[in-house]
Design a protein around this motif. Structure first.
Motif, short mmCIF file in Angstrom:
data_model
loop_
_atom_site.label_atom_id
_atom_site.label_comp_id
_atom_site.label_asym_id
_atom_site.label_seq_id
_atom_site.Cartn_x
_atom_site.Cartn_y
_atom_site.Cartn_z
N ASN A 87 -1.43 9.69 12.65
CA ASN A 87 -0.59 10.30 11.40
C ASN A 87 0.96 10.10 12.11
OD1 ASN A 87 -2.13 11.99 9.42
ND2 ASN A 87 -3.16 12.21 11.59
N PRO A 88 1.43 8.88 12.10
CA PRO A 88 2.70 8.66 12.97
C PRO A 88 3.83 9.15 12.13
CG PRO A 88 1.77 6.51 12.24
CD PRO A 88 0.79 7.50 11.91
N THR A 89 3.91 9.24 10.92
CA THR A 89 4.78 9.88 10.07
C THR A 89 4.87 11.22 10.24
OG1 THR A 89 3.39 10.01 8.23
CG2 THR A 89 4.66 7.99 8.23
N TYR A 90 3.86 12.06 10.18
CA TYR A 90 3.91 13.68 10.30
C TYR A 90 4.21 13.79 11.81
CZ TYR A 90 1.15 13.96 6.34
OH TYR A 90 0.44 13.55 4.80
N LEU A 91 3.71 12.87 12.82
CA LEU A 91 4.29 13.17 14.27
C LEU A 91 5.79 12.97 14.36
CD1 LEU A 91 3.49 13.55 17.39
CD2 LEU A 91 3.11 11.12 17.18
N GLY A 92 6.28 11.93 13.65
CA GLY A 92 7.81 11.78 13.67
C GLY A 92 8.65 13.13 13.07
N MET A 93 8.11 13.66 12.01
CA MET A 93 8.70 14.84 11.35
C MET A 93 8.69 15.94 12.42
SD MET A 93 7.18 14.61 7.57
CE MET A 93 7.35 13.10 6.45
N VAL A 94 7.32 16.20 12.78
CA VAL A 94 7.35 17.49 14.05
C VAL A 94 8.28 17.21 15.17
CG1 VAL A 94 5.98 18.30 15.40
CG2 VAL A 94 4.98 18.11 13.24
N GLY B 69 0.21 -1.49 14.58
CA GLY B 69 1.67 -0.88 14.92
C GLY B 69 1.43 0.39 15.29
N LEU B 70 2.16 1.45 14.95
CA LEU B 70 2.11 2.84 15.20
C LEU B 70 0.93 3.46 15.00
CD1 LEU B 70 5.51 4.10 14.00
CD2 LEU B 70 4.96 3.38 16.33
N PHE B 71 0.08 2.91 13.99
CA PHE B 71 -1.30 3.52 13.80
C PHE B 71 -2.21 3.21 14.65
CE2 PHE B 71 0.80 3.64 9.63
CZ PHE B 71 0.47 4.94 9.32
N GLU C 256 -11.68 6.21 17.13
CA GLU C 256 -11.03 5.60 18.23
C GLU C 256 -9.43 5.88 18.41
OE1 GLU C 256 -11.41 1.30 16.83
OE2 GLU C 256 -13.38 1.06 17.49
N VAL C 257 -8.82 6.43 17.49
CA VAL C 257 -7.54 6.68 17.48
C VAL C 257 -7.47 8.51 17.18
CG1 VAL C 257 -5.06 6.31 16.44
CG2 VAL C 257 -6.81 4.50 16.79
N THR D 46 0.94 -1.02 0.11
CA THR D 46 -0.19 0.06 0.02
C THR D 46 1.04 1.11 -0.12
OG1 THR D 46 -1.99 1.04 0.95
CG2 THR D 46 -0.32 0.19 2.54
N SER D 47 0.27 2.38 -0.06
CA SER D 47 1.27 3.61 -0.37
C SER D 47 0.66 4.45 0.81
CB SER D 47 0.81 4.44 -1.59
OG SER D 47 -0.66 4.55 -1.37
N ILE D 48 1.68 5.40 1.24
CA ILE D 48 1.39 6.44 2.32
C ILE D 48 0.15 7.15 1.69
CG2 ILE D 48 2.37 8.41 3.47
CD1 ILE D 48 4.94 6.83 3.42
N PRO D 49 -0.96 7.42 2.41
CA PRO D 49 -2.12 8.08 1.81
C PRO D 49 -1.98 9.36 1.15
CG PRO D 49 -2.62 7.13 4.03
CD PRO D 49 -1.09 6.86 3.77
N ALA D 50 -1.07 10.24 1.52
CA ALA D 50 -0.96 11.33 0.75
C ALA D 50 -0.44 11.61 -0.65
CB ALA D 50 -0.01 12.45 1.46
#
Length: 145
Positions: free
Chosen positions: A81-88, A74-76, A140-141, A59-63
């Motif tokens: 938005n764990p990728t965005y959270l990681g970037m911030v 997992g992180l989800f 839920e998340v 699958t792809s990253i939704p954006a």
């Protein structure tokens, strides 16, 4: 929406000269500034991990594209938005390491931009593709943590 990954990399680079060109006030000093290195590296972990795992589950990253699968493990389980959270977190780590007030503008502006532009676009896309399943996950998340 915008290309988040490229913007993230550009902002990392921009923050360094910003620190030296507009030294408003140094607020974090050694040894506390070294906490920033830890956060900078920590923020990259979700992005590397998700990049590898998204390829594995095909699958792809939704954006970037229409997602083929709704990932909720997992992180989800912790953040939508764990990728965005990681970037911030990485940008905050860089700001802490550099230690001047001006460097905190970048992670703040980036988080606001994600919240206003990219995340709503992705959420509409995911809702369109996955419907009730995504809406349940969304209830839920939390968006960030």
């Amino acid at each position: 929406k915008f290309d988040v990954a490229n913007l993230f990399l550009v902002l990392i680079v921009i923050n360094i000269p910003l620190h030296y060109l507009i030294p408003i006030k140094q607020v974090i000093f050694s040894p506390f500034a070294y906490i920033g290195i830890f956060l900078f590296v920590l923020g990259w972990i979700p992005n590397v991990w998700l990049g590898i795992n998204f390829r594995k589950i095909n699958t792809s990253i939704p954006a970037k594209d229409i997602p083929k699968k709704l990932v909720t493990s997992g992180l989800f389980k912790i953040s939508r938005n764990p990728t965005y959270l990681g970037m911030v977190i990485s940008l905050i780590g860089e700001a802490i390491f550099l230690g001047s007030i001006v460097t905190f503008i970048i992670p703040t502006a980036f988080a606001i931009l994600l919240n206003i532009v990219n995340i709503p676009f992705e959420e509409k896309n995911l809702e369109k593709v996955f419907g009730k399943k995504y809406l349940k996950y969304k209830r839920e998340v939390r968006r960030w943590i």
